[in-house]
Scaffold this active site. Structure first.
Site, PDB file in Angstrom:
ATOM      1  N   HIS B  51     -37.945 -86.472  62.890  1.00 44.99           N
ATOM      2  CA  HIS B  51     -38.150 -85.087  62.634  1.00 44.99           C
ATOM      3  C   HIS B  51     -36.645 -84.500  62.156  1.00 44.99           C
ATOM      4  O   HIS B  51     -35.691 -84.868  63.221  1.00 44.99           O
ATOM      5  CB  HIS B  51     -38.696 -84.430  63.731  1.00 44.99           C
ATOM      6  CG  HIS B  51     -39.978 -84.567  64.178  1.00 44.99           C
ATOM      7  ND1 HIS B  51     -40.056 -85.566  65.212  1.00 44.99           N
ATOM      8  CD2 HIS B  51     -41.280 -84.358  63.696  1.00 44.99           C
ATOM      9  CE1 HIS B  51     -41.483 -85.815  65.221  1.00 44.99           C
ATOM     10  NE2 HIS B  51     -42.363 -85.241  64.260  1.00 44.99           N
ATOM     11  N   ASP B  54     -35.064 -83.688  65.359  1.00 44.18           N
ATOM     12  CA  ASP B  54     -34.610 -84.891  66.371  1.00 44.18           C
ATOM     13  C   ASP B  54     -33.106 -85.017  66.014  1.00 44.18           C
ATOM     14  O   ASP B  54     -32.385 -85.774  66.820  1.00 44.18           O
ATOM     15  CB  ASP B  54     -35.413 -86.281  65.915  1.00 44.18           C
ATOM     16  CG  ASP B  54     -36.698 -85.932  66.306  1.00 44.18           C
ATOM     17  OD1 ASP B  54     -37.177 -85.141  67.140  1.00 44.18           O
ATOM     18  OD2 ASP B  54     -37.698 -86.653  65.660  1.00 44.18           O
ATOM     19  N   MET B  85     -38.683 -92.989  57.384  1.00 47.85           N
ATOM     20  CA  MET B  85     -39.433 -91.912  57.202  1.00 47.85           C
ATOM     21  C   MET B  85     -38.754 -90.638  57.830  1.00 47.85           C
ATOM     22  O   MET B  85     -38.343 -90.731  58.961  1.00 47.85           O
ATOM     23  CB  MET B  85     -40.944 -92.224  57.906  1.00 47.85           C
ATOM     24  CG  MET B  85     -41.871 -91.317  57.921  1.00 47.85           C
ATOM     25  SD  MET B  85     -41.688 -89.887  59.330  1.00 47.85           S
ATOM     26  CE  MET B  85     -42.902 -90.561  60.424  1.00 47.85           C
ATOM     27  N   GLU B 178     -50.743 -86.544  58.114  1.00 44.84           N
ATOM     28  CA  GLU B 178     -51.256 -87.432  59.417  1.00 44.84           C
ATOM     29  C   GLU B 178     -52.261 -86.603  60.182  1.00 44.84           C
ATOM     30  O   GLU B 178     -52.347 -85.487  60.432  1.00 44.84           O
ATOM     31  CB  GLU B 178     -50.131 -87.447  60.359  1.00 44.84           C
ATOM     32  CG  GLU B 178     -50.418 -88.245  61.619  1.00 44.84           C
ATOM     33  CD  GLU B 178     -49.310 -88.376  62.298  1.00 44.84           C
ATOM     34  OE1 GLU B 178     -47.958 -88.757  61.995  1.00 44.84           O
ATOM     35  OE2 GLU B 178     -49.130 -88.390  63.716  1.00 44.84           O
ATOM     36  N   LYS B 180     -55.223 -85.485  62.779  1.00 42.31           N
ATOM     37  CA  LYS B 180     -55.517 -85.741  64.349  1.00 42.31           C
ATOM     38  C   LYS B 180     -56.519 -84.792  64.675  1.00 42.31           C
ATOM     39  O   LYS B 180     -56.616 -83.738  64.122  1.00 42.31           O
ATOM     40  CB  LYS B 180     -54.203 -85.111  64.965  1.00 42.31           C
ATOM     41  CG  LYS B 180     -54.301 -85.812  66.746  1.00 42.31           C
ATOM     42  CD  LYS B 180     -52.818 -85.413  67.015  1.00 42.31           C
ATOM     43  CE  LYS B 180     -52.969 -85.694  68.639  1.00 42.31           C
ATOM     44  NZ  LYS B 180     -51.734 -85.141  69.366  1.00 42.31           N
ATOM     45  N   GLU B 216     -53.101 -92.815  62.123  1.00 38.82           N
ATOM     46  CA  GLU B 216     -52.684 -93.218  63.584  1.00 38.82           C
ATOM     47  C   GLU B 216     -53.568 -93.710  64.653  1.00 38.82           C
ATOM     48  O   GLU B 216     -54.619 -93.154  64.718  1.00 38.82           O
ATOM     49  CB  GLU B 216     -51.836 -92.006  64.403  1.00 38.82           C
ATOM     50  CG  GLU B 216     -51.161 -92.288  65.608  1.00 38.82           C
ATOM     51  CD  GLU B 216     -50.307 -91.385  66.522  1.00 38.82           C
ATOM     52  OE1 GLU B 216     -49.384 -90.811  65.732  1.00 38.82           O
ATOM     53  OE2 GLU B 216     -50.372 -91.273  67.495  1.00 38.82           O
ATOM     54  N   HIS B 219     -54.913 -91.543  67.237  1.00 37.91           N
ATOM     55  CA  HIS B 219     -55.669 -90.420  66.986  1.00 37.91           C
ATOM     56  C   HIS B 219     -57.255 -90.555  66.642  1.00 37.91           C
ATOM     57  O   HIS B 219     -57.938 -89.743  66.740  1.00 37.91           O
ATOM     58  CB  HIS B 219     -54.922 -89.701  65.636  1.00 37.91           C
ATOM     59  CG  HIS B 219     -53.590 -89.250  66.016  1.00 37.91           C
ATOM     60  ND1 HIS B 219     -52.499 -88.495  65.069  1.00 37.91           N
ATOM     61  CD2 HIS B 219     -52.895 -89.281  67.316  1.00 37.91           C
ATOM     62  CE1 HIS B 219     -51.548 -88.089  65.557  1.00 37.91           C
ATOM     63  NE2 HIS B 219     -51.939 -88.490  66.948  1.00 37.91           N
ATOM     64  N   ASP B 244     -49.015 -95.095  61.568  1.00 34.93           N
ATOM     65  CA  ASP B 244     -48.493 -94.949  63.072  1.00 34.93           C
ATOM     66  C   ASP B 244     -49.124 -95.865  64.054  1.00 34.93           C
ATOM     67  O   ASP B 244     -50.072 -95.763  63.962  1.00 34.93           O
ATOM     68  CB  ASP B 244     -48.469 -93.426  63.495  1.00 34.93           C
ATOM     69  CG  ASP B 244     -47.209 -92.523  62.880  1.00 34.93           C
ATOM     70  OD1 ASP B 244     -46.402 -93.261  62.474  1.00 34.93           O
ATOM     71  OD2 ASP B 244     -47.299 -91.377  63.320  1.00 34.93           O
ATOM     72  N   ASP B 254     -53.902 -87.484  73.979  1.00 35.27           N
ATOM     73  CA  ASP B 254     -53.025 -88.358  73.089  1.00 35.27           C
ATOM     74  C   ASP B 254     -51.909 -89.096  74.018  1.00 35.27           C
ATOM     75  O   ASP B 254     -51.057 -88.361  74.742  1.00 35.27           O
ATOM     76  CB  ASP B 254     -52.121 -87.452  72.129  1.00 35.27           C
ATOM     77  CG  ASP B 254     -51.606 -88.226  71.103  1.00 35.27           C
ATOM     78  OD1 ASP B 254     -51.715 -89.410  70.964  1.00 35.27           O
ATOM     79  OD2 ASP B 254     -50.671 -87.712  70.497  1.00 35.27           O
ATOM     80  N   ASP B 256     -50.249 -92.170  73.429  1.00 31.17           N
ATOM     81  CA  ASP B 256     -49.163 -92.862  72.661  1.00 31.17           C
ATOM     82  C   ASP B 256     -48.406 -94.167  73.318  1.00 31.17           C
ATOM     83  O   ASP B 256     -47.424 -93.939  73.781  1.00 31.17           O
ATOM     84  CB  ASP B 256     -47.852 -91.708  72.363  1.00 31.17           C
ATOM     85  CG  ASP B 256     -48.373 -90.947  71.383  1.00 31.17           C
ATOM     86  OD1 ASP B 256     -48.958 -91.576  70.511  1.00 31.17           O
ATOM     87  OD2 ASP B 256     -47.796 -89.726  70.976  1.00 31.17           O
ATOM     88  N   ASP B 286     -45.335 -95.317  67.034  1.00 37.87           N
ATOM     89  CA  ASP B 286     -45.488 -93.834  67.478  1.00 37.87           C
ATOM     90  C   ASP B 286     -45.768 -93.914  69.030  1.00 37.87           C
ATOM     91  O   ASP B 286     -47.283 -93.770  69.132  1.00 37.87           O
ATOM     92  CB  ASP B 286     -46.091 -93.093  66.467  1.00 37.87           C
ATOM     93  CG  ASP B 286     -45.873 -91.307  66.748  1.00 37.87           C
ATOM     94  OD1 ASP B 286     -45.121 -90.980  67.885  1.00 37.87           O
ATOM     95  OD2 ASP B 286     -46.318 -90.535  66.168  1.00 37.87           O
TER      96      ASP B 286
END
Lengths: 379, 379, 379, 379
Positions: B51, B54, B85, B178, B180, B216, B219, B244, B254, B256, B286
């Site tokens: 991102h 980030d 990405m 994406e 979710k 993902e 998700h 993902d 979620d 992950d 992810d």
């Protein structure tokens, strides 16, 4: 070597399921109970489980019942097959359309007791050690239709009645109540293993020790609960006379897939838990054929359950023998040395919370090692 | 040998996640982005994802942004790491508390576009091939607060704006939306891969080809959907620029978890599907560290993902080479020989439905073979 | 006053459901189709929906089919009842045990087409405007049994075939594909309204406009998705020829409860959405009697659906007329005044993000007002 | 008139929640505890609930703690607010990152006990009647990390320790253990009200009577369980010292929505059950503001909970006074007249199962009447 050689059984209703459901009619012909026993034995099972109506057609008289039981005994002897668990079907007949032991109709509640007595007689006759009570219709769709406290009171009366009947009849069978959250009812009373344990605590102490839980892998998975933890709580409470094994895609209708077919990791930990606990009760496969299975596929279904159980038990052995895994596990524990036990000393003790917070826990490595062990790459 | 050597990447936010959530504060210190890049490279990843915020702290000016990008490029070159990405964080800042591209405040919608433009510039600068749009705040808790048709229209305007910006800027990046279903919002618009595919079909044809899906695993598992089928539909539609990967206990918040940590069978079929399709897009992990992980455990997290992907790819090879499995698969198919294609002939054709109903499908055997293959006992 | 007077219909299979399911046998006798039509009309429905086999017994010849259709027409005329939607039962017969249009047996795929043609003929004959395709068996339990991309390709071939058949036959019916995530299959292809929308986008453009979605409240609730948003996406895409209405406790097997029986708030927003959109397609109740219902309760079932729809529509009127609610809604919006549209201006614009973050959104008050409106205390 | 005037309380942490979660930072400034107390009192609550750290900052010494408690007492007296329930935060600090009472680190287990003692002292000082124990971190993500039986044993030790501490200190507080299935841990031990009831049955009899359940509406809805039935089982067992009230979209992360905001029908039956049982324990709202709420919206949040509870209680009155509903309920029951009680008589009794099967149960009418009563159209 496992701690305990598992007793692997399967229900007659499993292989006899012809495929009828809401959206479709039967895809397989009826399976004669005696042929079914032979099929199960040939596929390698130690024992079988049955509802009264699985063996003896609904409505049969005493003579017919006796005749079938004698024939069953002959086949059992011939095949070396054990009758492991008996139960009563209190859900299929329209009389139970709104409950059996919890029906608001006192006649239905009484009829359910009568039917349970007869099923218990059959179980005792064939030497079963467990009598399962699954209250498939003990529930509701219309919340207004019951005071749930009254339903629980009726349920308790019914279970106590059956427990007393077993005791008074000199039968050795343990009762195992089977929880399920829903299906066929919108909401079933006693939806989880925990709720059964809580319910047992309210039973008349005179019969309480005779009653335990029959948890089923699939029923916990239907509501995304952890079934290893469900079973662990039953073991912790000393209330696991029986277990139902199978597989289930999560959060769905009751699938009763072949044991081991889904969720390999959690299933491994279930097998490990049972063997860790030296549990030697009957491991009952409660599974259904796919609707697309032909009669020729039924033996594969039975064999697959047994095979997966044994393979996972081998992995448990490997887990115990895996030096890295055992070291990681040891690293995860800190013993109580130096920590005060006494209230006053404990109140005054100065903990270094930053140190507690910083402690390393090698869980990524541990969990990855388990995955690889299950995939057979650590041998 | 796999058909395609997978490009395995991971998000900077994964390893940088410090552990803050609703019920607890951070358990790890901040991780410097450049150290993060080195960690990821050292652990064996091909690429990284980010991102805007980030890499470059929120609110940085152009000079600071350029400085960080140049430093990033140096580290990438030094480590042989690819920027795979880019995406924009439209969910963390309180300005987005009730949506970004779908906010009912036109200023927020415009601000979200501006932020996306800048993130796209960063992605282009670092050579990314994909620009992901995850609408984490595009949703609601209060159904009355939006006409969902208006929200979709705003969403469409926003995606088309970004797609045009990419085109007009000469950037080669594909957009991947994406889906979710929920979290952090009670209900998120575009909850599934299917809903994104349906949404793309409503985009301005001038930009539609630039937009695909970023499904993902987790998700889909949150709502107990089959993610293999989700991804297959994206492939079928030619709309899978990115994926993902991770793991998730079903029907929960979620999580992950590390790729491969749950649901080994379905995860295997995902790896098989991607390789069957010769798909060569970026495979992005992810995932989040456990809150109990220390900084020393982060490399294990990254390595575990990569290791499990490669192990499953080996199993795909074995599946293809397994004679029994291939025979069973062949048995399951009946070709069209003799069946009329033409409407009139078809109307008149007499099918033997009993024969169709009786056909054997050796699925118990097939599924058991897959389980055993995954457990490494067919080699 | 509602924008559109809703056309309220119900399926013949609803009232005819005799109660057979996996765990129990029928609790009601068969219901003659003509009596069923009269029952539905008497209970106040505008129209009825049917599978081929609901009206004409499976395996009937052309003469028998014609006879039944003529009788049906007579009853319709006598009762003032509209035939709203036709569909084909591709799930009950064992020939479809592993799929119909997506069976790996080409003969089954062809047979399914033939059956769909005949059902379409019947629908056209009775004047239906919609032809629903619910792929109840288009799915799997054994992931290895299909390449899901191939299944989607077969599915597409089948839908395109039926769409061409409708066109070539000069039938005006729209096709509406009905999504469902699972049950009776473990996983059904096209599990959500979104996945159907995405699938439609891949159809041959020559027939694409004839195909839309038939979303069902219950099927979205089974996986805890927001069905208001599902339907909104169908409306947004211009692809809502039909809708199935009912109620469902969340995350369970398919219950098909009476419309309005659960989740009053979200159901209200569905009614509001349809009326806001001036949608005038058929509102089809797809519900089941409780297994405990006697034949005498069936009319209550039909009436309850209709009554709840009308009551919720009254609440929509009240919502529109409620001054406080309308003010709160107005407060929630900020228009675009002063925000740049142009890329260069937007890039340079300085947003006051703290101001955006601080904006008041009176959602607690708004949502509480909706709850109280639904409870009838704001009149 | 309700049987019992409900004592309505709310947690300080509810209104103080600033909005920080995994995907976003705080949207509201910190709320001073004394201001919070005044806000809650002004909004009409009878009492408040608190974690130790909600009132007194983590790490405060005895003097500071005393100072805050005195100030709290002054505000309580001034506002006429009752301190209803105290609890200890064993989940936020990183020291608890892998459990508190069930940590594999004996030091953490001891520290958790120390913290609980101090929180209990605070609760006693302020006159609380209930001490809640929510084991938010008592769980795991890595199944290998714990033997769940050992975790349960540690948990039991911890609860017994606290119960003994309360007894030895002469505190009157009841302990209420709060179940939750997941979040923040992947799986939490004691996931349901049932599992807590089962756990209590294993406690040392010397302290068992002091321990009950604190069920929470939302935690049951997260796994699609029926919370009316959960609470009914707690009442049936005589183990409901406290209840947490709120709302939740099903099958999702923990939302803590305003009480009454979702699932009006089942929520009504909860209110009815509590009043039917003449239950007079504290009704605690455990809710969160939306992240989009400003500080000005917090009072609306508190008021909405109270308002909805009272409105539903009015509906309970109407339900009791509704002649048609009461008649329908009476119709649903059949008393035991003529049914044998004795085992031998029961064995011999001939039931007319067809008559039992045919009995009319007017549930469609009953359920529809409830829906209309809730919508305010039967007054």
């Amino acid at each position: 070597m496992p701690n305990v050689e598992p007793k692997l059984s399967i229900g007659l209703w499993c292989t006899a399921f012809a495929g009828t459901e809401v959206f479709g009619s039967a895809t397989r012909p009826p399976l004669d109970p005696m042929d079914n026993l032979r099929l199960i034995a040939r596929a390698g099972a130690w024992g079988f489980n049955f509802h009264d109506d699985d063996l003896v057609p609904f409505g049969s008289d005493v003579q017919e019942t006796d005749r079938v039981l004698q024939e069953t005994r002959r086949v059992m002897d011939g095949e070396g097959l054990v009758a492991s668990m008996a139960t009563t079907n209190m859900f299929a007949h329209p009389a139970f359309k709104d409950g059996a032991l919890t029906s608001a109709d006192a006649r239905v509640r009484a009829y359910a007791r009568q039917k349970a007595m007869r099923a218990a007689d059959m179980g005792a006759e064939l030497g079963c050690s467990v009598f399962v009570m699954w209250g498939g219709r003990e529930g509701l769709e219309v919340e207004a239709s019951r005071d749930p406290r009254e339903a629980l009171a009726w349920y308790r009366d019914g279970v106590e009645f059956v427990a007393r009947y077993l005791a008074d009849s000199g039968y050795g069978m343990q009762i195992a109540i089977e929880p399920k959250p829903s299906e066929p009812r919108g909401d079933i009373f006693l939806p989880t293993a925990g709720s059964v344990l809580g319910f047992i605590a309210t039973l008349d102490p005179a019969v309480r020790d005779r009653v335990g839980v029959n948890p089923e892998v699939q029923h916990a998975r239907m509501v995304n609960l952890n079934f290893v933890h469900e079973v662990a709580q039953c073991l912790d409470a000393g209330k696991l006379p029986h277990i139902d094994l199978g597989a289930q895609k999560p959060g769905r209708f009751d699938q009763d897939l072949r044991f081991g077919a889904e969720d390999i990791k959690e299933t491994f930990f279930l097998v490990k838990l049972l063997d860790d606990a030296h549990w030697d009760g009957p491991h009952a496969f409660d599974v259904k054929p796919y609707r697309s299975d032909t009669p020729d596929d039924l033996e594969d279904l039975v064999r697959g359950n047994i095979r997966s159980y044994r393979l996972l038990l081998e992995r448990v052995d490997e887990f115990r023998a895996d030096a890295e895994i055992q070291e990681l596990l040891a690293e995860c524990r800190v013993d109580a040395a130096g920590v005060p036990d006494d209230v006053d000393a404990l109140r005054a003790f100065a903990f270094d919370v930053d140190e507690l917070a910083a402690r390393r826990l090698p869980y990524q490595r541990l969990d990855q090692a388990v995955v690889e062990l299950l995939m057979g790459v650590r041998r």
